[in-house]
Design an enzyme around this catalytic site. Structure first.
Site, PDB file in Angstrom:
ATOM      1  N   ILE A 214      -4.634   6.737   5.973  1.00  0.00           N
ATOM      2  CA  ILE A 214      -3.210   6.662   6.270  1.00  0.00           C
ATOM      3  C   ILE A 214      -2.380   7.057   5.043  1.00  0.00           C
ATOM      4  O   ILE A 214      -1.164   7.052   5.094  1.00  0.00           O
ATOM      5  CB  ILE A 214      -2.823   5.261   6.801  1.00  0.00           C
ATOM      6  CG1 ILE A 214      -3.101   4.152   5.784  1.00  0.00           C
ATOM      7  CG2 ILE A 214      -3.597   4.971   8.095  1.00  0.00           C
ATOM      8  CD1 ILE A 214      -2.640   2.765   6.253  1.00  0.00           C
TER       9      ILE A 214
ATOM     10  N   ARG B  26       0.839  -1.216   0.000  1.00  0.00           N
ATOM     11  CA  ARG B  26       0.000   0.000   0.000  1.00  0.00           C
ATOM     12  C   ARG B  26       0.869   1.258   0.000  1.00  0.00           C
ATOM     13  O   ARG B  26       0.540   2.256  -0.643  1.00  0.00           O
ATOM     14  CB  ARG B  26      -0.936  -0.009   1.206  1.00  0.00           C
ATOM     15  CG  ARG B  26      -2.126  -0.936   1.000  1.00  0.00           C
ATOM     16  CD  ARG B  26      -2.945  -1.085   2.243  1.00  0.00           C
ATOM     17  NE  ARG B  26      -3.672   0.115   2.630  1.00  0.00           N
ATOM     18  CZ  ARG B  26      -4.300   0.238   3.804  1.00  0.00           C
ATOM     19  NH1 ARG B  26      -4.267  -0.727   4.695  1.00  0.00           N
ATOM     20  NH2 ARG B  26      -4.962   1.340   4.088  1.00  0.00           N
TER      21      ARG B  26
ATOM     22  N   HIS C  44      -5.762   7.627  12.463  1.00  0.00           N
ATOM     23  CA  HIS C  44      -5.458   6.195  12.340  1.00  0.00           C
ATOM     24  C   HIS C  44      -4.027   5.967  11.844  1.00  0.00           C
ATOM     25  O   HIS C  44      -3.706   4.880  11.376  1.00  0.00           O
ATOM     26  CB  HIS C  44      -6.465   5.503  11.408  1.00  0.00           C
ATOM     27  CG  HIS C  44      -7.837   5.385  12.007  1.00  0.00           C
ATOM     28  ND1 HIS C  44      -8.956   5.050  11.272  1.00  0.00           N
ATOM     29  CD2 HIS C  44      -8.274   5.548  13.280  1.00  0.00           C
ATOM     30  CE1 HIS C  44     -10.028   5.023  12.068  1.00  0.00           C
ATOM     31  NE2 HIS C  44      -9.640   5.329  13.283  1.00  0.00           N
TER      32      HIS C  44
HETATM   33  C1  BJW Z   1     -17.207   7.762  -1.531  1.00  0.00           C
HETATM   34  C2  BJW Z   1     -16.634   7.629  -2.767  1.00  0.00           C
HETATM   35  C3  BJW Z   1     -16.481   8.792  -3.494  1.00  0.00           C
HETATM   36  C4  BJW Z   1     -16.710   5.680  -1.943  1.00  0.00           C
HETATM   37  N1  BJW Z   1     -16.910   9.960  -2.989  1.00  0.00           N
HETATM   38  N2  BJW Z   1     -17.629   8.919  -1.039  1.00  0.00           N
HETATM   39  C5  BJW Z   1     -18.937  -2.401  19.173  1.00  0.00           C
HETATM   40  C6  BJW Z   1     -19.683  -1.224  19.072  1.00  0.00           C
HETATM   41  C7  BJW Z   1     -19.046   0.017  18.899  1.00  0.00           C
HETATM   42  C8  BJW Z   1     -17.660   0.099  18.826  1.00  0.00           C
HETATM   43  C9  BJW Z   1     -16.945  -1.071  18.940  1.00  0.00           C
HETATM   44  C10 BJW Z   1     -17.575  -2.304  19.124  1.00  0.00           C
HETATM   45  N3  BJW Z   1     -16.616  -3.271  19.184  1.00  0.00           N
HETATM   46  C11 BJW Z   1     -15.404  -2.678  19.052  1.00  0.00           C
HETATM   47  C12 BJW Z   1     -15.591  -1.349  18.902  1.00  0.00           C
HETATM   48  C13 BJW Z   1     -14.524  -0.319  18.685  1.00  0.00           C
HETATM   49  C14 BJW Z   1     -13.899  -0.463  17.306  1.00  0.00           C
HETATM   50  C15 BJW Z   1     -14.995  -0.386  16.241  1.00  0.00           C
HETATM   51  O1  BJW Z   1     -15.430   0.674  15.842  1.00  0.00           O
HETATM   52  N4  BJW Z   1     -15.406  -1.525  15.703  1.00  0.00           N
HETATM   53  C16 BJW Z   1     -16.463  -1.546  14.691  1.00  0.00           C
HETATM   54  C17 BJW Z   1     -16.173  -2.650  13.706  1.00  0.00           C
HETATM   55  C18 BJW Z   1     -17.794  -1.703  15.381  1.00  0.00           C
HETATM   56  N5  BJW Z   1     -12.977   0.649  17.168  1.00  0.00           N
HETATM   57  C19 BJW Z   1     -11.723   0.564  17.597  1.00  0.00           C
HETATM   58  O2  BJW Z   1     -11.254  -0.459  18.049  1.00  0.00           O
HETATM   59  C20 BJW Z   1     -10.912   1.850  17.538  1.00  0.00           C
HETATM   60  N6  BJW Z   1     -10.328   2.097  18.797  1.00  0.00           N
HETATM   61  C21 BJW Z   1     -11.069   2.360  19.880  1.00  0.00           C
HETATM   62  O3  BJW Z   1     -12.283   2.438  19.841  1.00  0.00           O
HETATM   63  O4  BJW Z   1     -10.320   2.606  20.999  1.00  0.00           O
HETATM   64  C22 BJW Z   1     -11.008   2.922  22.224  1.00  0.00           C
HETATM   65  C23 BJW Z   1     -10.897   4.384  22.516  1.00  0.00           C
HETATM   66  C24 BJW Z   1     -11.362   5.321  21.609  1.00  0.00           C
HETATM   67  C25 BJW Z   1     -11.279   6.679  21.893  1.00  0.00           C
HETATM   68  C26 BJW Z   1     -10.746   7.097  23.087  1.00  0.00           C
HETATM   69  C27 BJW Z   1     -10.272   6.163  24.005  1.00  0.00           C
HETATM   70  C28 BJW Z   1     -10.360   4.806  23.728  1.00  0.00           C
HETATM   71  C29 BJW Z   1      -9.787   1.738  16.517  1.00  0.00           C
HETATM   72  C30 BJW Z   1     -10.293   1.678  15.108  1.00  0.00           C
HETATM   73  C31 BJW Z   1      -9.130   1.489  14.131  1.00  0.00           C
HETATM   74  C32 BJW Z   1      -9.580   1.365  12.694  1.00  0.00           C
HETATM   75  N7  BJW Z   1      -8.457   1.032  11.867  1.00  0.00           N
HETATM   76  C33 BJW Z   1      -8.660   0.935  10.419  1.00  0.00           C
HETATM   77  C34 BJW Z   1      -7.344   0.388   9.795  1.00  0.00           C
HETATM   78  C35 BJW Z   1      -6.273   1.486   9.795  1.00  0.00           C
HETATM   79  C36 BJW Z   1      -5.066   1.088   9.054  1.00  0.00           C
HETATM   80  C37 BJW Z   1      -5.336   0.788   7.602  1.00  0.00           C
HETATM   81  O5  BJW Z   1      -5.706   1.683   6.816  1.00  0.00           O
HETATM   82  O6  BJW Z   1      -5.128  -0.372   7.222  1.00  0.00           O
HETATM   83  O7  BJW Z   1      -8.992   2.218   9.888  1.00  0.00           O
HETATM   84  S1  BJW Z   1     -10.047  -0.096   9.936  1.00  0.00           S
HETATM   85  C38 BJW Z   1     -10.516   0.908   8.564  1.00  0.00           C
HETATM   86  O8  BJW Z   1     -11.830   1.471   8.801  1.00  0.00           O
HETATM   87  C39 BJW Z   1      -9.533   2.083   8.559  1.00  0.00           C
HETATM   88  C40 BJW Z   1     -10.432   3.232   8.229  1.00  0.00           C
HETATM   89  O9  BJW Z   1      -9.830   4.455   8.639  1.00  0.00           O
HETATM   90  C41 BJW Z   1     -11.687   2.889   8.987  1.00  0.00           C
HETATM   91  C42 BJW Z   1     -12.911   3.609   8.486  1.00  0.00           C
HETATM   92  O10 BJW Z   1     -13.184   3.261   7.160  1.00  0.00           O
HETATM   93  P1  BJW Z   1     -13.773   4.356   6.176  1.00  0.00           P
HETATM   94  O11 BJW Z   1     -12.771   5.408   5.931  1.00  0.00           O
HETATM   95  O12 BJW Z   1     -15.088   4.797   6.665  1.00  0.00           O
HETATM   96  O13 BJW Z   1     -13.882   3.504   4.826  1.00  0.00           O
HETATM   97  P2  BJW Z   1     -15.097   2.582   4.318  1.00  0.00           P
HETATM   98  O14 BJW Z   1     -14.571   1.733   3.224  1.00  0.00           O
HETATM   99  O15 BJW Z   1     -15.759   1.901   5.438  1.00  0.00           O
HETATM  100  O16 BJW Z   1     -16.145   3.623   3.731  1.00  0.00           O
HETATM  101  C43 BJW Z   1     -15.877   4.393   2.581  1.00  0.00           C
HETATM  102  C44 BJW Z   1     -17.063   5.294   2.317  1.00  0.00           C
HETATM  103  O17 BJW Z   1     -16.742   6.150   1.242  1.00  0.00           O
HETATM  104  C45 BJW Z   1     -18.341   4.535   1.942  1.00  0.00           C
HETATM  105  O18 BJW Z   1     -19.458   5.070   2.668  1.00  0.00           O
HETATM  106  C46 BJW Z   1     -18.517   4.836   0.454  1.00  0.00           C
HETATM  107  O19 BJW Z   1     -19.858   4.933   0.049  1.00  0.00           O
HETATM  108  C47 BJW Z   1     -17.843   6.168   0.338  1.00  0.00           C
HETATM  109  N8  BJW Z   1     -17.299   6.451  -0.975  1.00  0.00           N
HETATM  110  N9  BJW Z   1     -16.361   6.257  -2.969  1.00  0.00           N
HETATM  111  C48 BJW Z   1     -17.494   9.943  -1.740  1.00  0.00           C
HETATM  112  N10 BJW Z   1     -15.959   8.749  -4.733  1.00  0.00           N
END
Ligand code: BJW
Length: 227
Positions: A89, A55, A105
């Site tokens: 990232i 990547r 992130h």
């Molecule tokens: C377009 C388009 C175009 C397409 N124009 N739009 C149960 C309930 C609630 C929470 C939790 C739970 N169990 C666990 C949790 C917490 C967990 C979590 O959220 N889990 C879920 C699965 C439920 N979260 C964590 O563990 C986080 N940490 C945490 O909560 O710590 C506790 C804490 C927090 C705060 C204070 C103190 C303590 C950490 C989360 C880490 C996420 N990491 C990743 C990988 C990063 C490295 C990498 O890149 O490889 O981050 S996962 C991945 O998802 C990446 C992204 O940043 C993240 C979000 O994804 P994103 O950007 O939204 O992408 P997509 O693909 O999902 O969406 C793209 C969108 O674009 C779509 O809507 C399309 O329609 C749109 N789109 N083309 C406009 N042209």
């Protein structure tokens, strides 16, 4: 007016960077929730290092698009009244001209040493397990936030959400917390909220206003309106 803009993978999609949860998503058949974890790294470090090395290398073949560039224009207009926080990232905001980008992130271009916790620029594939330039121990991992880890700069982000007048979310599915909760938090603290996404996100209901379409069109149009 103070503005917080949160961006996600959708803003870089038109540059050719795959998103996570769309049909052609990144992890080829694996749910990102299963593989973007410290446990996955412990189990298969070489697989994970290769994935991030690829990547990182792919960044050289992509360019910022009109949405990244529009947010750089917004920074010029608003100065410190804009807080740009990205879940991405990649470095496309910086290459699009933004000077102050907060990567909650992490970043592909840096590595995190598991021994001394120091950060360093990546010059060689991490799959080669090079020594940390700070402490010499070959324990460099991608400087990214996996599930179960705490995102970076949360204290500052929370303070900015508390005092902003407008919160705008661009290109994110609203599936990952804490970012997915920013809209409700900003709204509770008095901000107007706007979603700019290709399709309605999981959190679209929480926004005062939602506009749907490609970021390369929606973001420049919105920046023109605001400025
Ligand atoms: C377009 C388009 C175009 C397409 N124009 N739009 C149960 C309930 C609630 C929470 C939790 C739970 N169990 C666990 C949790 C917490 C967990 C979590 O959220 N889990 C879920 C699965 C439920 N979260 C964590 O563990 C986080 N940490 C945490 O909560 O710590 C506790 C804490 C927090 C705060 C204070 C103190 C303590 C950490 C989360 C880490 C996420 N990491 C990743 C990988 C990063 C490295 C990498 O890149 O490889 O981050 S996962 C991945 O998802 C990446 C992204 O940043 C993240 C979000 O994804 P994103 O950007 O939204 O992408 P997509 O693909 O999902 O969406 C793209 C969108 O674009 C779509 O809507 C399309 O329609 C749109 N789109 N083309 C406009 N042209």
């Amino acid at each position: 007016m103070r503005v917080v803009v949160l961006t996600g993978a959708g803003i870089s999609a038109e540059s050719g960077v795959p998103t996570f949860r769309d049909a052609d998503g990144l992890w080829e058949g694996h749910r990102v929730e299963d593989v973007a974890t410290p446990e996955a790294y412990e189990a298969q470090p070489s697989v994970v290092q290769r994935f991030y090395d690829e990547r990182r290398a792919a960044l050289d073949g992509v360019e910022p698009n009109a949405a990244h560039q529009a947010l750089a224009r917004l920074e010029e207009a608003l100065g410190d009244d804009l807080y740009l926080v990205t879940q991405n990232i990649d470095d496309l905001h910086e290459r699009g001209g933004s000077q102050r980008v907060h990567h909650m992130h992490g970043r592909l271009r840096t590595a995190l040493c598991r021994a001394c916790r120091g950060r360093s620029e990546v010059h060689h594939p991490l799959l080669e397990f090079p020594p940390c330039p700070r402490c010499g121990v070959p324990e460099l991992r991608p400087d990214v936030v996996w599930f179960g880890e705490v995102p970076y700069e949360m204290d500052t982000i929370i303070a900015e959400l508390q005092r902003c007048d407008l919160f705008v979310s661009v290109g994110t599915s609203g599936a990952v917390y804490p970012a997915a909760g920013f809209v409700q938090y900003a709204r509770q603290h008095g901000a107007r909220t706007l979603e700019l996404n290709l399709v309605p996100s999981e959190g679209t209901y929480f926004f005062d206003e939602a506009r749907h379409g490609p970021a390369s069109r929606l973001v420049p149009d919105w920046v023109d309106e605001l400025t």
